[in-house]
Design an enzyme around this catalytic site. Structure first.
Site, PDB file in Angstrom:
ATOM      1  N   ASP A  19       0.864  -1.170   0.000  1.00  0.00           N
ATOM      2  CA  ASP A  19       0.000   0.000   0.000  1.00  0.00           C
ATOM      3  C   ASP A  19       0.907   1.229   0.000  1.00  0.00           C
ATOM      4  OD1 ASP A  19      -2.915   1.029   1.973  1.00  0.00           O
ATOM      5  OD2 ASP A  19      -2.154   1.610   0.001  1.00  0.00           O
ATOM      6  N   ASP A  77      -2.990   8.036  -2.508  1.00  0.00           N
ATOM      7  CA  ASP A  77      -4.373   8.497  -2.666  1.00  0.00           C
ATOM      8  C   ASP A  77      -4.813   9.224  -1.405  1.00  0.00           C
ATOM      9  OD1 ASP A  77      -4.212   6.168  -1.137  1.00  0.00           O
ATOM     10  OD2 ASP A  77      -6.306   5.654  -1.526  1.00  0.00           O
ATOM     11  N   GLN A  96     -11.691   6.629  -5.408  1.00  0.00           N
ATOM     12  CA  GLN A  96     -12.255   7.205  -4.198  1.00  0.00           C
ATOM     13  C   GLN A  96     -13.670   7.736  -4.502  1.00  0.00           C
ATOM     14  OE1 GLN A  96     -11.153   6.847  -1.243  1.00  0.00           O
ATOM     15  NE2 GLN A  96      -9.061   6.132  -1.605  1.00  0.00           N
ATOM     16  N   ASP A 125      -7.707  -7.646   0.915  1.00  0.00           N
ATOM     17  CA  ASP A 125      -6.729  -7.749   2.000  1.00  0.00           C
ATOM     18  C   ASP A 125      -7.370  -7.210   3.264  1.00  0.00           C
ATOM     19  OD1 ASP A 125      -6.304  -4.699   1.318  1.00  0.00           O
ATOM     20  OD2 ASP A 125      -5.361  -5.104   3.265  1.00  0.00           O
ATOM     21  N   HIS A 179      -4.206 -20.801  12.148  1.00  0.00           N
ATOM     22  CA  HIS A 179      -5.526 -21.372  11.873  1.00  0.00           C
ATOM     23  C   HIS A 179      -6.370 -20.423  11.021  1.00  0.00           C
ATOM     24  CE1 HIS A 179      -9.435 -23.262  12.324  1.00  0.00           C
ATOM     25  NE2 HIS A 179      -9.884 -22.026  12.588  1.00  0.00           N
TER      26      HIS A 179
HETATM   27  C1  LIG Z   1      -5.476  -0.171   3.452  1.00  0.00           C
HETATM   28  C2  LIG Z   1      -6.743   0.554   3.046  1.00  0.00           C
HETATM   29  C3  LIG Z   1      -7.951   0.186   3.609  1.00  0.00           C
HETATM   30  C4  LIG Z   1      -9.120   0.866   3.256  1.00  0.00           C
HETATM   31  C5  LIG Z   1      -9.108   1.924   2.355  1.00  0.00           C
HETATM   32  C6  LIG Z   1      -7.873   2.316   1.777  1.00  0.00           C
HETATM   33  C7  LIG Z   1      -7.780   3.409   0.834  1.00  0.00           C
HETATM   34  O1  LIG Z   1      -8.782   4.076   0.469  1.00  0.00           O
HETATM   35  N1  LIG Z   1      -6.567   3.727   0.314  1.00  0.00           N
HETATM   36  C8  LIG Z   1      -5.458   3.058   0.673  1.00  0.00           C
HETATM   37  N2  LIG Z   1      -4.278   3.440   0.096  1.00  0.00           N
HETATM   38  N3  LIG Z   1      -5.471   2.019   1.542  1.00  0.00           N
HETATM   39  C9  LIG Z   1      -6.672   1.634   2.109  1.00  0.00           C
END
Ligand SMILES: Cc1cccc2c(=O)nc(N)[nH]c12
Length: 367
Positions: free
Chosen positions: A87, A141, A187, A264, A330
């Site tokens: 990220d 972002d 977004q 994730d 687990h």
């Molecule tokens: C990890 C995560 C969870 C949830 C939303 C976001 C998001 O909008 N932008 C980024 N870069 N990461 C996110």
């Protein structure tokens, strides 16, 4: 049911990345600081995961990009030799650092570790992720929370698009020995027209893949569902679709039905460290009195089935390290098995049936 089937966008896929193929739909365990907490990378690989997450914000601050550069990247530094998605850091700045300020240039912030001043820009996070050797990197972002006004949501969206353009240019210039993909992040908060504008503007930038950001940020489940199903079809169909920050069976099944390929979430590993075990009958809080003399394992097929619930409860009540280690192993096994069953159900054209059967039992469980 037939009517519902027509709207099911569940799909099987395979993503070819520098460190091997990834079967989709896929759940990606989070390894924020170069480790999936409480497990060695060998154990994560033994469960069968083909891709894990790392985080630009954390690794930039500690141990520092230059340390990882000494080893040739995060794969070599951490000895994980399969794929890594990182990220970009924007989200972590907002959720972790005490002071931060968005300018046209990027985001200024103070480290949550020692208060030192830093700046991340669309270009600098591309460079950091190139040094990390990310197989998929996310662009910088502006993630916004549930409940802000439309004007603020629009400002965040336009900044996100402007930064995405700069990131795409920087990423294209970074390619050479480095072959990682870059994903744009849609977004638009919880406004349909803003979600559509963000998806349109980012699609025009032609990224290799796209994420839906700004969901699972505290909104009610029905709002999550609506904006997931509204936004997913707006992403380019022929490219991987990724929803950031979801990792519970119900949300994953809903996202798969909407045509999402990748997910994730820290949730499965975080709750493991607090004694919550996933099971087909819902989540089990092992610290509950009812398990004090329970001779049964959590699940007969689990890699930790040699341990009784009574013993696992004892480990957590006694604060033993083995507790979180076993629970993490687990929960990740459970999610990997769950995703394997989903992929098979899609291949056999029975995904909706699988979804309904799973939720019927999971939702009825002890929780
Ligand atoms: C990890 C995560 C969870 C949830 C939303 C976001 C998001 O909008 N932008 C980024 N870069 N990461 C996110």
């Amino acid at each position: 049911m037939k009517h519902r089937d027509e709207f099911c966008q569940a799909r099987r896929g395979e993503i070819q990345l520098p460190h091997g193929r990834v079967q989709t739909p896929v759940f990606m365990p989070v390894g924020t600081q170069g480790t999936v907490k409480a497990l060695s990378h060998q154990m994560v690989e033994d469960i069968g995961f083909e891709i894990i997450l790392g985080n630009t914000y954390h690794l930039y601050l500690r141990p520092g990009t230059e340390v990882i550069a000494d080893f040739g990247g995060l794969h070599e530094f951490s000895t994980w030799n399969r794929n890594i998605l990182t990220d970009s850091g924007g989200f972590q700045v907002f959720s972790l650092s005490p002071f931060r300020k968005i300018t046209d240039e990027g985001v200024q912030f103070r480290s949550h570790i020692d208060g030192s001043k830093h700046m991340l820009t669309p270009e600098s996070v591309v460079e950091i992720q190139r040094v990390l050797g990310s197989d998929i990197q996310m662009v910088l972002d502006v993630c916004t929370e549930h409940g802000i006004d439309k004007k603020s949501a629009h400002k965040a969206l336009t900044t996100t698009t402007r930064w995405a353009k700069r990131a795409k240019d920087a990423w294209q210039q970074s390619l050479g020995d480095y072959r990682g993909a870059a994903f744009g992040i849609v977004q638009g908060n919880f406004f349909e027209d803003l979600r559509a504008q963000s998806a349109q503007e980012l699609s025009e930038l032609d990224f290799p893949g796209y994420a839906i950001g700004g969901l699972s940020v505290g909104e009610p489940p029905e709002v999550f569902e609506h904006f997931l199903h509204y936004t997913a079809p707006l992403l380019p169909t022929g490219k991987p679709k990724y929803v950031m920050g979801i990792g519970t069976p119900d949300y994953i099944l809903s996202a798969v039905e909407a045509g999402i390929d990748m997910f994730d979430c820290v949730f499965p590993t975080r709750v493991a460290r607090n004694g919550y075990f996933f099971s087909r009958d819902g989540r089990i809080n092992i610290k509950n009195e009812r398990y004090r003399r329970d001779t049964q394992p959590i699940d007969l097929d689990s890699p930790i089935s040699m341990y009784s619930r009574a013993y696992l409860r004892h480990l957590f009540k006694a604060g033993e390290m083995l507790g979180p280690m076993l629970a993490t192993r687990h929960n990740l096994w459970f999610l990997h098995t769950f995703m394997t069953e989903i992929r098979t159900a899609i291949e056999e054209n029975r995904f909706l049936e699988y979804k309904n059967t799973f939720l019927e039992r999971y939702g009825r469980g002890m929780g």
